[in-house]
Enzyme design. Sequence first.
Site, mmCIF file in Angstrom:
data_model
loop_
_atom_site.group_PDB
_atom_site.id
_atom_site.type_symbol
_atom_site.label_atom_id
_atom_site.label_comp_id
_atom_site.label_asym_id
_atom_site.label_seq_id
_atom_site.Cartn_x
_atom_site.Cartn_y
_atom_site.Cartn_z
ATOM 1 N N ASP A 1 39.582 25.553 36.265
ATOM 2 C CA ASP A 1 39.071 26.668 37.333
ATOM 3 C C ASP A 1 37.802 26.743 37.570
ATOM 4 O O ASP A 1 36.981 27.575 37.260
ATOM 5 C CB ASP A 1 39.390 28.077 36.578
ATOM 6 C CG ASP A 1 39.358 29.301 37.252
ATOM 7 O OD1 ASP A 1 39.312 29.081 38.864
ATOM 8 O OD2 ASP A 1 38.944 30.492 36.822
ATOM 9 N N TRP B 1 40.249 42.334 37.651
ATOM 10 C CA TRP B 1 40.126 41.087 36.813
ATOM 11 C C TRP B 1 39.547 41.347 35.497
ATOM 12 O O TRP B 1 38.257 41.893 35.792
ATOM 13 C CB TRP B 1 39.787 39.876 37.805
ATOM 14 C CG TRP B 1 39.766 38.664 36.550
ATOM 15 C CD1 TRP B 1 40.913 38.053 36.217
ATOM 16 C CD2 TRP B 1 38.503 38.238 36.032
ATOM 17 N NE1 TRP B 1 40.493 37.110 35.055
ATOM 18 C CE2 TRP B 1 39.070 37.259 34.936
ATOM 19 C CE3 TRP B 1 37.183 38.392 35.906
ATOM 20 C CZ2 TRP B 1 38.332 36.327 34.268
ATOM 21 C CZ3 TRP B 1 36.462 37.700 35.103
ATOM 22 C CH2 TRP B 1 36.843 36.796 34.319
ATOM 23 N N HIS C 1 42.719 35.053 46.386
ATOM 24 C CA HIS C 1 41.469 34.449 46.125
ATOM 25 C C HIS C 1 41.579 32.917 46.359
ATOM 26 O O HIS C 1 42.011 32.060 45.374
ATOM 27 C CB HIS C 1 41.073 34.636 44.635
ATOM 28 C CG HIS C 1 40.376 36.065 44.476
ATOM 29 N ND1 HIS C 1 39.765 36.257 43.151
ATOM 30 C CD2 HIS C 1 39.925 36.916 45.272
ATOM 31 C CE1 HIS C 1 39.079 37.445 43.323
ATOM 32 N NE2 HIS C 1 39.401 37.770 44.330
ATOM 33 N N HIS D 1 43.941 29.631 39.081
ATOM 34 C CA HIS D 1 44.402 30.240 37.842
ATOM 35 C C HIS D 1 45.499 29.730 37.321
ATOM 36 O O HIS D 1 46.183 30.436 36.321
ATOM 37 C CB HIS D 1 44.317 31.919 37.893
ATOM 38 C CG HIS D 1 42.816 32.419 38.186
ATOM 39 N ND1 HIS D 1 42.684 33.908 37.791
ATOM 40 C CD2 HIS D 1 41.628 31.975 38.187
ATOM 41 C CE1 HIS D 1 41.341 33.908 38.098
ATOM 42 N NE2 HIS D 1 40.734 32.822 38.102
ATOM 43 N N ASP E 1 44.896 33.845 42.432
ATOM 44 C CA ASP E 1 43.742 32.987 42.671
ATOM 45 C C ASP E 1 44.160 31.526 42.271
ATOM 46 O O ASP E 1 44.818 31.211 41.338
ATOM 47 C CB ASP E 1 42.586 33.377 41.455
ATOM 48 C CG ASP E 1 41.313 32.542 41.789
ATOM 49 O OD1 ASP E 1 41.218 31.256 41.823
ATOM 50 O OD2 ASP E 1 40.441 32.973 41.493
ATOM 51 N N GLU F 1 44.713 40.805 39.147
ATOM 52 C CA GLU F 1 44.439 39.252 39.302
ATOM 53 C C GLU F 1 44.794 38.744 38.009
ATOM 54 O O GLU F 1 44.151 38.953 36.942
ATOM 55 C CB GLU F 1 43.221 38.966 39.901
ATOM 56 C CG GLU F 1 42.934 37.435 39.828
ATOM 57 C CD GLU F 1 41.684 37.090 40.232
ATOM 58 O OE1 GLU F 1 40.501 37.858 40.346
ATOM 59 O OE2 GLU F 1 41.218 35.770 40.404
ATOM 60 N N ASP G 1 36.367 26.659 40.591
ATOM 61 C CA ASP G 1 35.676 27.461 41.674
ATOM 62 C C ASP G 1 34.869 26.521 42.575
ATOM 63 O O ASP G 1 33.541 26.920 43.137
ATOM 64 C CB ASP G 1 34.916 28.714 41.166
ATOM 65 C CG ASP G 1 35.859 29.672 40.536
ATOM 66 O OD1 ASP G 1 36.660 30.172 41.152
ATOM 67 O OD2 ASP G 1 35.758 29.744 39.186
ATOM 68 N N LYS H 1 45.383 35.466 35.235
ATOM 69 C CA LYS H 1 44.793 33.987 34.828
ATOM 70 C C LYS H 1 45.496 33.409 33.665
ATOM 71 O O LYS H 1 45.975 33.981 32.757
ATOM 72 C CB LYS H 1 43.287 34.312 34.415
ATOM 73 C CG LYS H 1 42.531 33.151 34.340
ATOM 74 C CD LYS H 1 41.082 33.546 34.336
ATOM 75 C CE LYS H 1 40.206 32.290 34.624
ATOM 76 N NZ LYS H 1 38.765 32.500 34.790
ATOM 77 N N ASP I 1 37.014 32.950 46.613
ATOM 78 C CA ASP I 1 36.427 33.095 45.307
ATOM 79 C C ASP I 1 36.252 31.576 44.928
ATOM 80 O O ASP I 1 36.643 30.883 44.266
ATOM 81 C CB ASP I 1 37.598 33.652 44.342
ATOM 82 C CG ASP I 1 36.829 33.921 42.962
ATOM 83 O OD1 ASP I 1 35.434 33.869 42.844
ATOM 84 O OD2 ASP I 1 37.452 34.405 41.912
#
Length: 424
Positions: A300, A191, A292, A268, A265, A232, A302, A234, A332
């Site tokens: 994003d 990434w 993820h 993303h 992810d 990955e 997380d 985004k 993640d």
Amino acid sequence: MEQNTESLKSIQTSYNEAKKLYAQHGIDVDKVLEQLAAIKISLHCWQGDDVKGFLNKEKELSGGIAVTGSYPGRARNPEELRRDLEQTLALIPGRHKVNLHAIYADTEETVDLDALEPKHFERWVNWAKEQGLGLDFNPTCFSHEKANDGFTLSHSDPEIRNFWIAHCKASRRISESFGQALGQPCVTNFWVPDGYKDTPIDRLSPRVRLQQSLDEIFSEEIDQQYNIDAVESKLFGIGSESYVVGSHEFYMGYALSRGKAVCFDAGHFHPTETISNKLSSWLLFGDQLLLHVSRPVRWDSDHVVTMDDELLEIARELVRGQFLDRTHIGLDFFDGSINHIAAWVIGTRNTIKALLRAMLEPIELLKQIELDGDYTTRLALVEELKSYPFGAIWDYYCATNGVPVRESWLNDVKQYEVDVLSKR
Ligand code: RNT
Ligand code: ZN
């Protein structure tokens, strides 16, 4: 953790009752638990220290990702991080993997990212062996002076680009060494944060450079039984709101044409766009998938993974499509505002629990109902299944795996906080 005999008895009784209910739909719960035990979750080491790492300690987190909160007790060195992971894993049923970033090298040497070698991770490998864990890996293309202007593998300056290419090549060799030492493949996830804050004139050239850099990195043949590459994508990051070089379409094309795994992810994409709806399309054409598992809240962000609709839908897709043997499940999230161990435990237990719930559905029956066009029954059954006693199965699974049942794991975490974390 010891369960007293009385509660063990009641866990067993509830399990037996629940089993009967699922059996009415032809679900063999004992078999489900065997299948569940075979699934490895890759625990991201970076939840343990707010994505700081041990190389370049003075460097701030960059790359357009951010940790908020300053809950005390984060791991300050590899020994503390390993100890925290051991405590975490003791509260989670099953055998799993740990996902390292390059900045978590365990070495006294001063070494830059492009010069990292397997030897700088030897203590991690020894520990993983000892604990019966697998390892995954990530080159760290951020939190470094050569990433200060937001570009790495797609940088217009060949010198900077070559530094990052060298780092990614080094990372794959480290992954290969993990795979060889541990007898199971290491997934290396690529990434990069590269992108522009404002609308660019030239969207193409950075993508051409990223493509060339990746081709150069992957030109070194590594056996898939040791290392599996994933890329990955985004949509945006902090400071790359208008344009990200490694977009979804870029990596779909790249991974498909180069035989790489794609990493989805959950945070993303556009706020109402879900990754659960993408898995069956990707796996129809691509071979392997990396997840993820994360939870975006408005961006994003997380957040720690909770038992929300999207988590369940991801799990259902994996189970219903029989995708588990082609999927690597990584986590993640990084929440710096709560106990670091608790964050791991909550997110990981939820991910496993969601898979269990998905496995406890009468999939063939539901598929037939759908084919018959009986959408009334489809909706009714799916909704009723939501209150079937999966909790009794989960409790039994935890008890028989020797980990705390229900919220009793929190006592262990609080005790660890008093004994260990509060002293840091
Ligand atoms: C960033 C990506 C990436 C990182 C980790 C630390 O948006 O999700 O996976 O979170 O590599
Ligand atoms: Zn990610």
